[in-house]
Write a protein that holds these residues in place. Structure first.
Motif, short mmCIF file in Angstrom:
data_model
loop_
_atom_site.label_atom_id
_atom_site.label_comp_id
_atom_site.label_asym_id
_atom_site.label_seq_id
_atom_site.Cartn_x
_atom_site.Cartn_y
_atom_site.Cartn_z
N GLU A 202 64.17 12.42 56.68
CA GLU A 202 63.85 11.23 57.33
C GLU A 202 63.60 10.05 56.56
N TYR A 203 62.91 10.24 55.29
CA TYR A 203 62.49 9.34 54.49
C TYR A 203 63.25 9.37 52.90
N THR A 204 63.01 8.29 52.25
CA THR A 204 63.62 8.14 50.83
C THR A 204 62.54 7.77 49.86
N ASN A 205 61.21 7.23 50.26
CA ASN A 205 60.20 6.66 49.28
C ASN A 205 58.90 7.45 49.80
N LYS A 206 58.02 7.50 48.86
CA LYS A 206 56.76 8.14 49.19
C LYS A 206 55.77 7.42 48.18
N VAL A 207 54.84 6.88 48.77
CA VAL A 207 53.55 6.23 48.09
C VAL A 207 52.40 6.93 48.34
N LYS A 208 51.64 7.33 47.44
CA LYS A 208 50.39 7.86 47.44
C LYS A 208 49.25 7.18 46.89
N ILE A 209 48.27 6.56 47.75
CA ILE A 209 47.47 5.57 47.47
C ILE A 209 45.91 6.29 47.24
N ALA B 243 42.78 -0.26 45.16
CA ALA B 243 43.14 1.42 44.83
C ALA B 243 42.87 1.35 43.70
N ARG B 244 42.28 3.01 43.47
CA ARG B 244 42.00 3.10 41.75
C ARG B 244 43.39 3.90 41.21
N ASN B 245 44.18 4.24 42.20
CA ASN B 245 45.69 4.51 41.42
C ASN B 245 46.64 4.62 42.65
N ILE B 246 48.05 4.05 42.45
CA ILE B 246 48.94 4.05 43.22
C ILE B 246 50.15 4.61 42.68
N LEU B 247 50.66 5.78 43.22
CA LEU B 247 51.89 6.46 42.83
C LEU B 247 53.04 6.39 43.74
N HIS B 248 54.29 5.99 43.35
CA HIS B 248 55.55 5.81 43.90
C HIS B 248 56.54 6.91 43.32
N GLU B 249 57.14 7.59 44.24
CA GLU B 249 58.09 8.54 43.83
C GLU B 249 59.26 8.86 45.17
N PRO B 250 60.42 9.32 44.64
CA PRO B 250 61.23 9.64 46.02
C PRO B 250 60.97 10.67 46.85
N ASP B 251 61.02 10.70 48.02
CA ASP B 251 60.79 11.51 48.81
C ASP B 251 62.17 12.39 49.39
N ASN B 252 62.03 13.54 49.51
CA ASN B 252 63.62 14.34 49.67
C ASN B 252 63.61 14.79 51.02
N SER B 253 63.00 14.24 51.88
CA SER B 253 63.07 14.81 53.36
C SER B 253 64.10 14.08 53.74
N ASN C 194 60.15 0.46 44.93
CA ASN C 194 58.95 0.68 44.49
C ASN C 194 58.10 -0.80 44.86
N PRO C 195 57.00 -0.63 45.51
CA PRO C 195 56.20 -1.83 46.09
C PRO C 195 55.61 -2.43 44.73
N SER C 196 55.63 -2.04 43.77
CA SER C 196 54.80 -2.86 42.60
C SER C 196 56.14 -3.86 42.35
N GLU C 197 57.23 -3.96 42.63
CA GLU C 197 58.08 -5.03 42.36
C GLU C 197 57.62 -6.16 43.44
N SER C 198 56.92 -6.02 44.18
CA SER C 198 56.61 -7.12 45.25
C SER C 198 55.58 -8.17 44.48
N GLU C 199 55.73 -9.42 44.74
CA GLU C 199 54.92 -10.33 44.18
C GLU C 199 53.38 -10.21 44.57
N THR C 200 53.09 -9.50 45.81
CA THR C 200 51.78 -9.61 46.05
C THR C 200 51.07 -7.98 45.94
N TYR C 201 51.87 -7.38 44.85
CA TYR C 201 51.35 -5.93 44.73
C TYR C 201 49.91 -5.80 44.05
#
Length: 359
Positions: free
Chosen positions: A349-356, A337-347, A323-330
């Motif tokens: 090729e990818y494991t993470n999805k962030v929608k901004i 951004a007015r909202n940031i959502l992080h969730e698993p991506d079940n495809s 989760n990018p929110s764990e970064s110090e510069t988040y």
């Protein structure tokens, strides 16, 4: 009533229909929508055999009309087609245009054809124009005459190929009103249209054509309110999309910034939103994700909505669930951004999805 099995139609420079499968039942009103050039009109022309499919089969009442043994002229009498260009005979009066096919193809008497033609003209609201010639009519009137002419053959299914696209905006409503009345009468119809509100109001089912076939289909509510697939959603919501993928640590970030800037200019995105986009991409991709991922694979999609002038950024990436929110510069991201959502991506090729959602 109509069954399409693996219908294919290709041209030397285009492949609009690669594998079309569908069933149209009696009484269905099918709205056919999709981007330009995806084969919507070609599909209708194949069903009416104005275009010969390069593969697959088409059945009407279990009769294969694509068979070499099929009596094509007889089949065409079961289907009427209304074109965007009217195709009226300029040297014939309105009533003569309507009488022509029933007399020539069905052997109906002149008096019967006249009487039935006048009833149809009354239905489309143009009985007072029966002695006029096509060049004395408006575009909307010509299209209503074309519909009446099609109905004169009493077809079992009516195919409309963008029936309002050649009309002045002030005339579209009068043609749509006639088609709406036909839909309510229980007739089987397939309508290619770019008028989304009309498609939603008139249809019982919607075909979204893309990627060589019926990409998604469903009820008007399903397609227009809850589309399941990505291309459908983008088309319905008028989203302008830019997509790129980062596959290594040496990605040309300045080149990406230049592409994003061109995308913003092309879509007349405000300077404020443009700056926010650049900030989010630089912070999330350059400062947070690339240092975190050993072998980065980052897919980035920008979606600009013309309806509400908003930008969403969807970023999918590989690696461990992070989760990018764990970064110090988040906190820099949250400023743009007015909202940031992080969730698993079940495809695969990818494991993470962030929608901004950009401010």
């Amino acid at each position: 009533m109509i069954r399409l099995e693996h219908v294919k139609k290709v041209y030397p420079n285009a492949k609009p229909l690669l594998d079309v499968n569908a069933e149209i039942n009696a009484g269905d009103v099918i709205a056919i929508i999709g981007p330009s050039g995806t084969g919507k009109s070609t599909l209708l022309r194949c069903i009416n055999l104005l275009e010969k499919p390069d593969g697959g089969k088409i059945f009407i009442y279990n009769e294969e009309i694509t068979s070499p043994r099929c009596n094509v002229p007889k089949v065409r009498q079961k289907m009427g087609m209304v074109f965007q260009s009217f195709n009226l005979f300029g040297h014939l009066t309105v009533i003569e245009n309507i009488m022509f096919s029933p007399m020539k193809l069905k052997g109906i008497s002149k008096q019967t054809a006249f009487d039935e033609g006048m009833k149809l003209l009354q239905m489309v609201g143009l009985s007072d124009k029966y002695l006029n010639y096509p060049d004395q009519l408006s575009g909307g009137q010509k299209q209503r005459i074309a519909i009446a002419r099609t109905l004169a053959m009493n077809p079992e299914v009516i195919l409309f190929d963008e029936p309002t696209s050649a009309l002045d905006p002030t005339m579209i409503g009068e043609v749509q009103a006639v088609i709406r009345e036909l839909a309510e009468s229980g007739r089987t119809m397939m309508i290619v249209t770019h008028e989304m509100n009309f498609a939603r109001a008139i249809s019982s089912r919607v075909f979204y054509i893309d990627d060589g076939g019926i990409y998604e289909q469903g009820s008007p509510e399903e397609i227009f309110e809850h589309p399941k697939l990505e291309r459908t959603r983008r088309f319905i919501r008028h989203l302008k999309v830019l997509e790129f993928t980062i596959n290594n640590n040496n990605f040309d970030f300045p080149g990406m910034v230049s592409n994003v800037d061109a995308y913003c200019q092309k879509n007349m995105i405000s300077r404020h939103l443009r700056n926010s986009i650049q900030l989010v991409l630089a912070e999330l991709i350059q400062q947070i994700l690339i240092p975190e991922l050993e072998a980065p694979k980052i897919n980035t999609v920008l979606e600009y909505s013309e309806e509400n002038a908003e930008i969403n950024i969807i970023i999918r990436y590989n690696g461990q669930f992070f989760n990018p929110s764990e970064s110090e510069t988040y906190s820099i991201l949250t400023e743009a951004a007015r909202n940031i959502l992080h969730e698993p991506d079940n495809s695969d090729e990818y494991t993470n999805k962030v929608k901004i959602f950009i401010r």
